[in-house]
Enzyme design. Structure first.
Site, PDB file in Angstrom:
ATOM      1  N   HIS A 104       0.841  -1.210   0.000  1.00 51.05           N
ATOM      2  CA  HIS A 104       0.000   0.000   0.000  1.00 51.05           C
ATOM      3  C   HIS A 104       0.877   1.261   0.000  1.00 51.05           C
ATOM      4  O   HIS A 104       0.884   2.032   0.971  1.00 51.05           O
ATOM      5  CB  HIS A 104      -0.901  -0.046   1.242  1.00 51.05           C
ATOM      6  CG  HIS A 104      -2.120   0.812   1.162  1.00 51.05           C
ATOM      7  ND1 HIS A 104      -2.067   2.178   0.978  1.00 51.05           N
ATOM      8  CD2 HIS A 104      -3.428   0.492   1.251  1.00 51.05           C
ATOM      9  CE1 HIS A 104      -3.298   2.655   0.978  1.00 51.05           C
ATOM     10  NE2 HIS A 104      -4.144   1.650   1.125  1.00 51.05           N
ATOM     11  N   GLU A 110      -0.630   1.216  -5.689  1.00 54.72           N
ATOM     12  CA  GLU A 110      -0.433   0.015  -4.882  1.00 54.72           C
ATOM     13  C   GLU A 110      -0.401  -1.237  -5.759  1.00 54.72           C
ATOM     14  O   GLU A 110      -1.382  -1.553  -6.429  1.00 54.72           O
ATOM     15  CB  GLU A 110      -1.585  -0.097  -3.867  1.00 54.72           C
ATOM     16  CG  GLU A 110      -1.858   1.204  -3.121  1.00 54.72           C
ATOM     17  CD  GLU A 110      -3.251   1.276  -2.497  1.00 54.72           C
ATOM     18  OE1 GLU A 110      -3.856   0.208  -2.234  1.00 54.72           O
ATOM     19  OE2 GLU A 110      -3.745   2.390  -2.271  1.00 54.72           O
TER      20      GLU A 110
END
Ligand code: BG6
Length: 284
Positions: free
Chosen positions: A155, A259
């Site tokens: 992330h 991500e």
């Protein structure tokens, strides 16, 4: 070359130091990369409101999402890996190339078994190079009979001077799930993607490479990924930013999440087998 420090036990960090003010700092809480400096220039965004209590996920840097992406009936959003204390499997070591590597790991314990009843081992190897950060992930299923499935995602919060002026390449023609429109599916028609509003999209079957323009100092960032078929693009924008307690109201222009993940379909891991994925970030 490296240091570990612990003010209070849950906040221990590990530092990879390559010299020339090029460093990477990993918080053992979630094995979250909380800083990556190249020639003293920070490349990652961490919110000023981020909480380092060893419980909440860290708002920024690179949280490690496993075994679930998004909301989860059985456990915390984005899974448990980002809120577990990781083990430093191999302390930072200088390689003959001058690069510095460290390995982190977790495995199932009472807590993970209570929400997800499978045995697993995860290893996370980071290598800091002159202008690159390499990530190698291994997920292993040590069971003799159980198959499990999972999502995996890095992330990454990139720091940008103004998200409206950054472009992301490599998404043209890809289908995406738009989480801001109840998960409706669309196809990307733009050559490059820019962000001017709340954005939360899972692009599917994306190519191995993306470039983000106008990151710190007007440079470009190259993302290369292997065994990560999806690319999530996220920015909360004005209203959603206000709803996130550990995110400043005025910080959204200074970040873009790009991500690399395996999230729109799960990885299915048979007994005794392993899954590997990797990412390389490069300041161009
Ligand atoms: C993104 C998701 O990856 O992460 C978003 O697509 C989510 O839906 C965002 O809001 C942040 O999640 P969290 O749990 O860190 O607030």
């Amino acid at each position: 070359m490296y240091s570990t420090s612990s003010m209070a036990a849950p906040t221990s960090v590990v530092v990879l130091d390559r010299g020339n003010n090029t460093t990477c700092t990993i918080n053992l809480h979630g094995a979250t990369v909380v800083s990556w400096r190249v020639n003293n220039q920070e490349q990652l965004f961490v919110s000023k409101q981020a909480v380092f209590d060893g419980k909440k996920p860290i708002r920024g840097g690179i949280p490690f999402v496993f075994p679930q992406f998004g909301p989860w009936n059985f456990g915390p959003q984005h899974g448990f890996a980002r809120i577990m204390r990781w083990h430093l499997e191999k302390p930072p070591e200088r390689l003959h190339t001058g690069d510095v590597e460290a390995i982190f790991s977790i495995m199932d314990n009472e807590f993970t078994r209570s929400v997800w009843n499978y045995p697993f081992r995860l290893s996370y190897r980071l290598i800091l190079r002159e202008k690159e950060l390499h990530f190698n992930i291994g997920v292993y299923n040590p069971s003799k009979e159980l198959t499990f499935s999972f999502n995996l995602l890095l992330h990454t919060y990139f720091k940008v001077p103004d998200v409206r002026r950054s472009q992301v390449t490599g998404l043209h023609g890809c289908t995406f799930i738009d989480k801001t429109r109840d998960g409706a599916m669309y196809q990307e028609t733009r050559d490059v993607v820019t962000i001017n509003e709340w954005t939360d999209r899972i692009y599917q079957n994306t190519p191995q490479e993306h470039i983000i323009t106008n990151v710190v100092s007007g440079r470009k960032m190259r993302i290369q990924k292997y065994n990560f078929p999806d690319t999530v693009i996220w920015n909360p924008w004005v209203d959603k930013a206000r709803e996130i307690a550990d995110f400043g109201d005025d910080e959204f222009p200074n970040m873009i999440c790009v991500e690399a993940g395996h999230v729109s379909t799960p990885v299915i891991l048979l007994p005794g087998t392993a899954f590997e994925a990797s990412q390389i970030l490069q300041v161009m």
